[in-house]
Design a protein around this motif. Sequence first.
Motif, short mmCIF file in Angstrom:
data_model
loop_
_atom_site.label_atom_id
_atom_site.label_comp_id
_atom_site.label_asym_id
_atom_site.label_seq_id
_atom_site.Cartn_x
_atom_site.Cartn_y
_atom_site.Cartn_z
N ALA A 1 11.19 9.78 -0.43
CA ALA A 1 11.57 10.11 0.95
C ALA A 1 13.09 10.29 0.99
O ALA A 1 13.81 9.62 0.26
CB ALA A 1 11.16 8.99 1.90
N LYS A 2 13.54 11.21 1.82
CA LYS A 2 14.99 11.42 1.94
C LYS A 2 15.36 11.65 3.40
O LYS A 2 14.49 11.90 4.23
CB LYS A 2 15.44 12.60 1.07
CG LYS A 2 14.92 13.94 1.55
CD LYS A 2 15.58 15.08 0.78
CE LYS A 2 15.14 16.42 1.37
NZ LYS A 2 15.75 17.56 0.71
N THR A 3 16.65 11.54 3.69
CA THR A 3 17.10 11.76 5.05
C THR A 3 17.60 13.20 5.16
O THR A 3 18.40 13.65 4.34
CB THR A 3 18.25 10.80 5.40
OG1 THR A 3 17.86 9.50 4.95
CG2 THR A 3 18.49 10.74 6.89
N LYS B 1 19.41 13.21 9.70
CA LYS B 1 19.04 11.94 10.36
C LYS B 1 17.53 11.72 10.53
O LYS B 1 17.10 10.74 11.12
CB LYS B 1 19.74 11.81 11.72
CG LYS B 1 21.26 11.74 11.57
CD LYS B 1 21.92 11.18 12.79
CE LYS B 1 23.42 11.03 12.53
NZ LYS B 1 24.23 11.28 13.69
N THR B 2 16.71 12.65 10.01
CA THR B 2 15.26 12.46 10.07
C THR B 2 14.79 12.11 8.66
O THR B 2 15.28 12.69 7.69
CB THR B 2 14.56 13.78 10.46
OG1 THR B 2 15.32 14.39 11.48
CG2 THR B 2 13.15 13.54 10.92
N VAL B 3 13.83 11.18 8.58
CA VAL B 3 13.30 10.84 7.27
C VAL B 3 12.13 11.79 6.96
O VAL B 3 11.20 11.91 7.76
CB VAL B 3 12.84 9.37 7.22
CG1 VAL B 3 12.30 9.02 5.84
CG2 VAL B 3 14.00 8.44 7.58
N LYS C 1 6.54 19.06 0.17
CA LYS C 1 7.60 18.11 0.53
C LYS C 1 8.19 18.50 1.89
O LYS C 1 7.88 19.56 2.41
CB LYS C 1 8.72 18.15 -0.50
CG LYS C 1 8.35 17.68 -1.87
CD LYS C 1 9.60 17.69 -2.76
CE LYS C 1 9.28 17.39 -4.21
NZ LYS C 1 10.48 17.49 -5.05
N GLY C 2 9.05 17.65 2.40
CA GLY C 2 9.79 17.99 3.61
C GLY C 2 9.06 17.69 4.91
O GLY C 2 9.46 18.14 5.98
N LYS C 3 7.97 16.91 4.84
CA LYS C 3 7.21 16.57 6.05
C LYS C 3 7.91 15.42 6.79
O LYS C 3 8.26 14.39 6.17
CB LYS C 3 5.80 16.11 5.68
CG LYS C 3 5.05 17.05 4.75
CD LYS C 3 4.67 18.32 5.45
CE LYS C 3 3.84 19.21 4.54
NZ LYS C 3 3.72 20.56 5.12
N VAL C 4 8.05 15.57 8.10
CA VAL C 4 8.73 14.55 8.90
C VAL C 4 7.85 13.29 9.00
O VAL C 4 6.65 13.38 9.28
CB VAL C 4 9.04 15.10 10.32
CG1 VAL C 4 9.60 14.00 11.22
CG2 VAL C 4 9.99 16.28 10.21
N ILE C 5 8.46 12.14 8.77
CA ILE C 5 7.73 10.87 8.83
C ILE C 5 8.03 10.22 10.18
O ILE C 5 9.19 9.97 10.50
CB ILE C 5 8.15 9.95 7.67
CG1 ILE C 5 7.88 10.65 6.33
CG2 ILE C 5 7.42 8.61 7.74
CD1 ILE C 5 8.61 10.04 5.15
N VAL D 1 0.87 -1.18 0.00
CA VAL D 1 0.00 0.00 0.00
C VAL D 1 0.90 1.23 0.00
O VAL D 1 1.83 1.33 0.80
CB VAL D 1 -0.91 0.03 1.26
CG1 VAL D 1 -1.79 1.29 1.25
CG2 VAL D 1 -1.78 -1.22 1.34
N MET D 2 0.64 2.15 -0.92
CA MET D 2 1.45 3.37 -1.04
C MET D 2 0.92 4.47 -0.14
O MET D 2 -0.29 4.76 -0.15
CB MET D 2 1.36 3.91 -2.47
CG MET D 2 2.41 3.44 -3.39
SD MET D 2 4.01 4.18 -3.02
CE MET D 2 5.00 3.22 -4.15
N LEU D 3 1.82 5.08 0.60
CA LEU D 3 1.48 6.30 1.34
C LEU D 3 1.91 7.46 0.45
O LEU D 3 3.04 7.48 -0.05
CB LEU D 3 2.26 6.37 2.65
CG LEU D 3 2.12 5.17 3.58
CD1 LEU D 3 2.90 5.41 4.87
CD2 LEU D 3 0.65 4.90 3.88
N VAL D 4 1.01 8.39 0.22
CA VAL D 4 1.34 9.50 -0.68
C VAL D 4 1.15 10.84 0.02
O VAL D 4 0.46 10.93 1.03
CB VAL D 4 0.54 9.44 -2.01
CG1 VAL D 4 0.68 8.08 -2.67
CG2 VAL D 4 -0.93 9.79 -1.81
N SER D 5 1.75 11.87 -0.56
CA SER D 5 1.62 13.23 -0.04
C SER D 5 0.25 13.78 -0.42
O SER D 5 -0.18 13.62 -1.57
CB SER D 5 2.68 14.14 -0.68
OG SER D 5 3.97 13.67 -0.38
#
Length: 423
Positions: free
Chosen positions: A370-372, A375-377, A350-354, A337-341
């Motif tokens: 998703a990017k780091t 150290k936060t994804v 973009k840039g929302k903390v997961i 299942v895809m989680l999308v913005s």
Amino acid sequence: MKILVLGSGGREHTFAWKIEQSPLCDKLFVAPGNSGTSEIATNININVTDFEAIKKSVLEHHIEMVIVGPEDPLVQGVHDFFLADPDLKNVAVIGPQKAAAELEGSKEFAKEFMIRHQIPTAAYQSFTPDNVEEGYQFLETLKPPYVLKADGLAAGKGVLILNDLEEAKAELKSMLIDAKFGNASSKVVIEEFLDGIELSCFVLTDGTNYKVLPTAKDYKRIGEGDTGLNTGGMGAVSPVPFATQNFLDKIENRIVKPTVEGLKKDKLPYVGFIFIGLIKVGNDPKVIEYNVRMGDPETEAVLPRLKTDLVEVFNAMAKGTLDNISIEIDDRAATTVMLVSGGYPEAYEKGKVITGLELVEDSIVFHAGAKTDNKTVVTNGGRVMAITSYGNTYKEAIKKSYQSIEKLSFDKMYYRKDIGFDL
Ligand code: AMP
Ligand code: GLY
């Protein structure tokens, strides 16, 4: 062996996850990769179509095999680029050469290929700005709905299905004359509408031998009940429950075999994946499209079911000895299942903390957009993560994915709650 995966989506994280488990892989690189691949491999920040930059990295890191995730580099000839370069020609590339990648790069090429090799598909005709009037006349001979396809790559948006004849004519004009999809719609394929349920079949080939991977069904629309805009894919289920052995045999005999034989007859070198989009009309499979790569998110449901060492399989493909490999498949179902913005497939932030990633235990989280960041994804695209689970049935698997999703969150997170609803 040192291996490079090209791409940055959930598909490429899944490839990296599977390759990393192989004792044959000493060092794994992903370019450009994402937060998920950076945990298990070394990301290299280069663009997948920047062939000179890819060459530099391959030489610098002594890479011996390149797996091409997305279609763009293949259609632009990355494999041919390697073969033509004395320093790169011994690097194994998994992905077809440019001529064969036209199966995805041009709808007309794909239709002509299917007709030539008697592979079942919808009847069609193609048109250019020079014969747009004939296009209108052809539409008049058809019954609605009307299917118009931009010939070239249009980021999955180039197919229009219209109920109204006048609207279909207007769209044909807009595609051909007003370049609605840029150069991709300078030619348009108009085809017969096929009514049925869709599924996808994945094939590995070395150009002579082939192996069929499990089927999958993806959910392309953004809204529940398959409504709203098209996306890259919102979830997938493997295997497809309605694909009985008898139906799978028809796919293999009528479609897979003639496709691989046709590539050989037409002298189209092919070492890679063939992703065949199918529709079940009555009890018979027909081809909707070819892709020259794996699907995303289908990969996130199909590859976790492969028990065989993927690097061993790729080695055999590169050497032309795929007939010596036996492919073992996990009997369990897998779903993703895809989680999308929020907002995707239109504008999104973009840039929302997961949060909650460390809490997921019963599923595999494949990162996509998703990017780091320190150290936060954080989110970095429309499709953010694919949550894959196994189950004895697809219903059990899907339930696990939804339970895992309860633990995850980011601002404006959206996902479809009905993956598998139609099965
Ligand atoms: P394609 O990019 O060719 O896969 O087309 C996108 C989507 O349009 C497919 O996944 C189908 O849902 C639909 N489609 C394409 N061709 C046809 C057809 N001939 N009949 C019915 N639906 C089609
Ligand atoms: N999920 C469809 C694709 O990868 O083209």
